[in-house]
Design a protein around this motif. Structure first.
Motif, short mmCIF file in Angstrom:
data_model
loop_
_atom_site.label_atom_id
_atom_site.label_comp_id
_atom_site.label_asym_id
_atom_site.label_seq_id
_atom_site.Cartn_x
_atom_site.Cartn_y
_atom_site.Cartn_z
N GLY A 189 0.81 -1.21 0.00
CA GLY A 189 0.00 0.00 0.00
C GLY A 189 0.84 1.26 0.00
O GLY A 189 1.78 1.39 0.77
N LEU A 190 0.46 2.21 -0.87
CA LEU A 190 1.21 3.47 -0.98
C LEU A 190 0.31 4.69 -0.87
O LEU A 190 0.78 5.81 -1.10
N ASN A 191 -0.98 4.50 -0.54
CA ASN A 191 -1.90 5.64 -0.46
C ASN A 191 -1.92 6.46 -1.75
O ASN A 191 -2.04 7.68 -1.72
N SER A 192 -1.81 5.80 -2.89
CA SER A 192 -1.64 6.53 -4.15
C SER A 192 -2.94 7.07 -4.73
O SER A 192 -2.90 7.86 -5.68
N ASN A 193 -4.08 6.63 -4.22
CA ASN A 193 -5.39 7.14 -4.66
C ASN A 193 -5.58 7.03 -6.17
O ASN A 193 -5.95 7.98 -6.85
N GLU A 194 -5.35 5.84 -6.69
CA GLU A 194 -5.46 5.60 -8.13
C GLU A 194 -6.69 4.75 -8.46
O GLU A 194 -6.68 3.98 -9.42
N TRP A 195 -7.73 4.90 -7.69
CA TRP A 195 -8.94 4.11 -7.89
C TRP A 195 -9.53 4.36 -9.27
O TRP A 195 -10.05 3.43 -9.91
N ASN A 196 -9.46 5.60 -9.74
CA ASN A 196 -9.98 5.90 -11.08
C ASN A 196 -9.18 5.20 -12.17
O ASN A 196 -9.76 4.76 -13.18
N LEU A 197 -7.86 5.10 -11.99
CA LEU A 197 -7.05 4.40 -12.98
C LEU A 197 -7.43 2.92 -13.04
O LEU A 197 -7.45 2.32 -14.12
N ALA A 198 -7.74 2.35 -11.90
CA ALA A 198 -8.18 0.96 -11.88
C ALA A 198 -9.51 0.80 -12.60
O ALA A 198 -9.69 -0.12 -13.41
N VAL A 199 -10.44 1.71 -12.36
CA VAL A 199 -11.76 1.62 -13.00
C VAL A 199 -11.65 1.74 -14.50
O VAL A 199 -12.39 1.09 -15.25
N GLU A 200 -10.72 2.56 -14.98
CA GLU A 200 -10.53 2.66 -16.43
C GLU A 200 -10.20 1.30 -17.04
O GLU A 200 -10.72 0.94 -18.11
N GLN A 201 -9.34 0.54 -16.39
CA GLN A 201 -9.01 -0.79 -16.88
C GLN A 201 -10.21 -1.72 -16.80
O GLN A 201 -10.50 -2.47 -17.75
N PHE A 202 -10.92 -1.69 -15.69
CA PHE A 202 -12.08 -2.57 -15.52
C PHE A 202 -13.18 -2.23 -16.52
O PHE A 202 -13.83 -3.13 -17.08
N ASN A 203 -13.39 -0.94 -16.78
CA ASN A 203 -14.42 -0.55 -17.74
C ASN A 203 -14.10 -1.05 -19.14
O ASN A 203 -15.00 -1.41 -19.92
N ASP A 204 -12.82 -1.06 -19.51
CA ASP A 204 -12.43 -1.58 -20.82
C ASP A 204 -12.79 -3.06 -20.94
O ASP A 204 -13.24 -3.52 -22.00
N ILE A 205 -12.58 -3.80 -19.86
CA ILE A 205 -12.91 -5.23 -19.89
C ILE A 205 -14.42 -5.42 -20.00
O ILE A 205 -14.89 -6.24 -20.79
N ILE A 206 -15.17 -4.66 -19.22
CA ILE A 206 -16.63 -4.78 -19.27
C ILE A 206 -17.15 -4.42 -20.65
O ILE A 206 -18.01 -5.12 -21.21
N ALA A 207 -16.62 -3.34 -21.23
CA ALA A 207 -17.09 -2.88 -22.54
C ALA A 207 -16.75 -3.85 -23.65
O ALA A 207 -17.39 -3.82 -24.72
N SER A 208 -15.79 -4.73 -23.44
CA SER A 208 -15.40 -5.67 -24.49
C SER A 208 -16.47 -6.71 -24.77
O SER A 208 -16.49 -7.33 -25.84
N ASN A 209 -17.37 -6.94 -23.80
CA ASN A 209 -18.40 -7.98 -23.89
C ASN A 209 -17.80 -9.37 -24.12
O ASN A 209 -18.47 -10.27 -24.65
N ALA A 210 -16.55 -9.54 -23.73
CA ALA A 210 -15.89 -10.84 -23.89
C ALA A 210 -16.21 -11.80 -22.75
O ALA A 210 -15.95 -13.00 -22.86
N PHE A 211 -16.80 -11.26 -21.66
CA PHE A 211 -17.03 -12.08 -20.47
C PHE A 211 -18.45 -11.85 -19.96
O PHE A 211 -19.08 -10.84 -20.28
N GLU A 212 -18.92 -12.80 -19.18
CA GLU A 212 -20.30 -12.73 -18.70
C GLU A 212 -20.39 -13.19 -17.25
O GLU A 212 -19.54 -13.93 -16.75
N PHE A 213 -21.46 -12.77 -16.61
CA PHE A 213 -21.82 -13.22 -15.27
C PHE A 213 -22.66 -14.49 -15.43
O PHE A 213 -23.78 -14.44 -15.95
N LEU A 214 -22.12 -15.63 -15.04
CA LEU A 214 -22.84 -16.89 -15.24
C LEU A 214 -24.05 -16.98 -14.32
O LEU A 214 -24.04 -16.46 -13.21
#
Length: 502
Positions: free
Chosen positions: A236-261
């Protein structure tokens, strides 16, 4: 099942070397003469993947067992996992701790050698530039994967980014956590540029690292270093990069390559591997000689349970009970409880009332010749986990909508588990408890507690309630890290300092 990744590479280049500072340079004559064809590079890549073979077992031994999910104190004998569970100070020679250091550095050494050979010979041997990029992307992903694993367990580690001799390795000190993170992110950024989507692989190769696996790992990296520093040289570095993480996660979600079974059990079905929940697997192949199947389904399961069902002795493992605290967190109707946990059994005249995790066991697939040969992959990253990680970022202040990105996600997960009463205004504590129930046995709980900053208060409170027999040591915040193996300290005296608390 056809699997391409866990092929044991028989040439001396990858089997005759040690896995610590005594490692011999792997840019040897064997290496120089081996990488001559496209198939050589394919097989060499398999050897890099194979360094991750014990990763699932490591999660169960060093994360699941360390957390409040298991109360794995002594059952009458001395077990290697007891010092991990009970926060002993003297675990610098523990085989699980040694394995975590050595196996990850073995993977790093193999990755460095591969990248060196790819740079020097790749263009002349591999005519397809896209294939060269895909190969490099996979190796950079794996090197980042190995380093991230090391960082979460040990904090500062030496950065070795090229082939080095044994004597040179003994002069490379541990780098700062910040520098290790920067190295990881650099590798992942390149991997994201070079890796294909899963659909771009041939069917036999779709278990390999893909661009979304790299994005998932990068998002988790940003989240992990955004956590509190806890006054230790940890992740942990207290870097407050939560938005940077969401950017990556949103790209995965938008790909429609994966689903909630729709059903929980289908995620882990032996006949449904590489399903739409799976972002990245550690893959195994059973029935081979030498054995390269999975071992993780058996790690938390006592042998006497198998024997009570008529199976042959598996190897001497005893029970690591699920904590009473975790059992109480499940509603009786929660299908994840019945699927993941075995509540007691009788073997001979012995009645065992304690519960254990059986999540990955299919009794129709029990290996008949070796406990090391289960025919199932381990899901490293899955879609449900991604959705919950994004929800955590939103609760930490990242861009998003709490109604749709948090409440709706948690309620969808709960509905799949048979819990129909919806929740509103889900808090971080509620989300973490849902992750605990959903991801039981997947090795996430210990890291969740550290990343959230709740590890000290949670573990101290849990020990006071759970450890009625007084068998555990007091928790200290330094124990968010493991000690550097004493064997590493001995190899190059003075090169490394031991982590605080050990």
């Amino acid at each position: 099942m056809k699997r391409i990744i866990y092929i044991i590479f028989s040439i001396g280049l990858f089997t005759a070397c040690d896995m610590d500072l005594n490692q011999q340079p792997i840019s040897s004559a064997t290496s120089e003469t081996y990488f001559q064809t496209v198939n050589d590079f394919t097989q060499g890549l398999n050897a890099v993947y194979s360094a991750a073979r014990a990763y699932p077992d490591r999660l169960l031994n060093l994360s699941e067992t360390r957390s409040d999910n298991l109360y794995a104190v002594s059952d009458g004998g001395v077990r290697d996992w007891e010092g991990i569970n009970s926060f002993h100070k003297t675990i610098d020679a523990n085989p699980y701790v040694i394995e975590a250091w050595q196996s990850n550095f073995t993977g790093i050494f193999r990755a460095n050698n591969y990248l060196d050979q790819l740079a020097s010979k790749g263009e002349s041997v591999i005519s397809d530039p896209n294939l060269r990029r895909h190969l490099e992307g996979q190796v950079r992903f794996l090197r980042a994967f190995f380093y991230f694993d090391l960082l979460r367990y040990f904090g500062k580690v030496p950065i070795i980014d090229r082939v080095v001799s044994a004597s040179e390795a003994k002069t490379i000190p541990r780098s700062s956590v910040i520098d290790v993170y920067n190295f990881i992110i650099q590798d992942l950024t390149t991997a994201i540029d070079y890796l294909p989507a899963p659909s771009e692989y041939a069917p036999a190769d779709r278990g390999r690292a893909n661009v979304y696996a790299a994005k998932m790992l990068l998002g988790l990296v940003y989240m992990t270093r955004s956590g509190p520093d806890l006054n230790v040289d940890g992740a942990g570095l207290n870097s407050n990069e939560w938005n940077l993480a969401v950017e990556q996660f949103n790209d995965i979600i938008a790909s429609n390559a994966f689903e909630f079974l729709p059903t929980y059990s289908s995620i882990f079905d032996y006949n449904n591997e590489r399903n739409k929940e799976v972002i990245f697997n550690i893959e195994y192949s059973s029935g081979s000689n030498p054995v390269v199947g999975a071992t993780f389904p058996w790690v938390l399961v006592p042998d006497t349970w198998f024997q009570s069902l008529g199976f042959a002795t598996q190897g001497g493992l005893t029970i690591r009970p699920v904590s009473s605290d975790l059992l109480e967190k499940y509603a009786d109707i929660d299908v994840r409880k019945s699927f993941s946990i075995q509540r007691g059994y009788t073997y001979g005249n012995v009645v065992e009332n304690r519960a254990f995790i059986k999540k990955f066991v299919d009794l129709t697939k029990v290996p008949t010749t070796s406990r090391m040969d289960w025919p199932i992959n381990f899901i490293v990253f899955r879609y449900t986990d991604l959705l919950m990680l994004k929800a955590e970022c939103v609760l930490k202040g990242a861009a998003g909508n709490t109604a749709t990105d948090v409440d709706a996600v948690v309620n969808k997960i709960r509905a799949r588990a048979g819990l129909t009463e919806p929740l509103t205004g889900v808090t971080l504590l509620q989300l973490l408890e849902e992750r605990r129930r959903e991801l039981i046995g997947e090795g996430s709980r210990w890291f969740d507690l550290i990343r959230s900053g709740l590890v000290e208060s949670t573990m101290k409170s849990w020990i006071s309630r759970e450890d009625e027999g007084g068998q555990m040591e007091d928790f200290r915040i330094e124990y968010v890290l493991y000690p550097v193996p004493q064997s590493e300290l001995n190899t190059a005296p003075g090169l490394y300092e031991q982590n605080d608390g050990y």
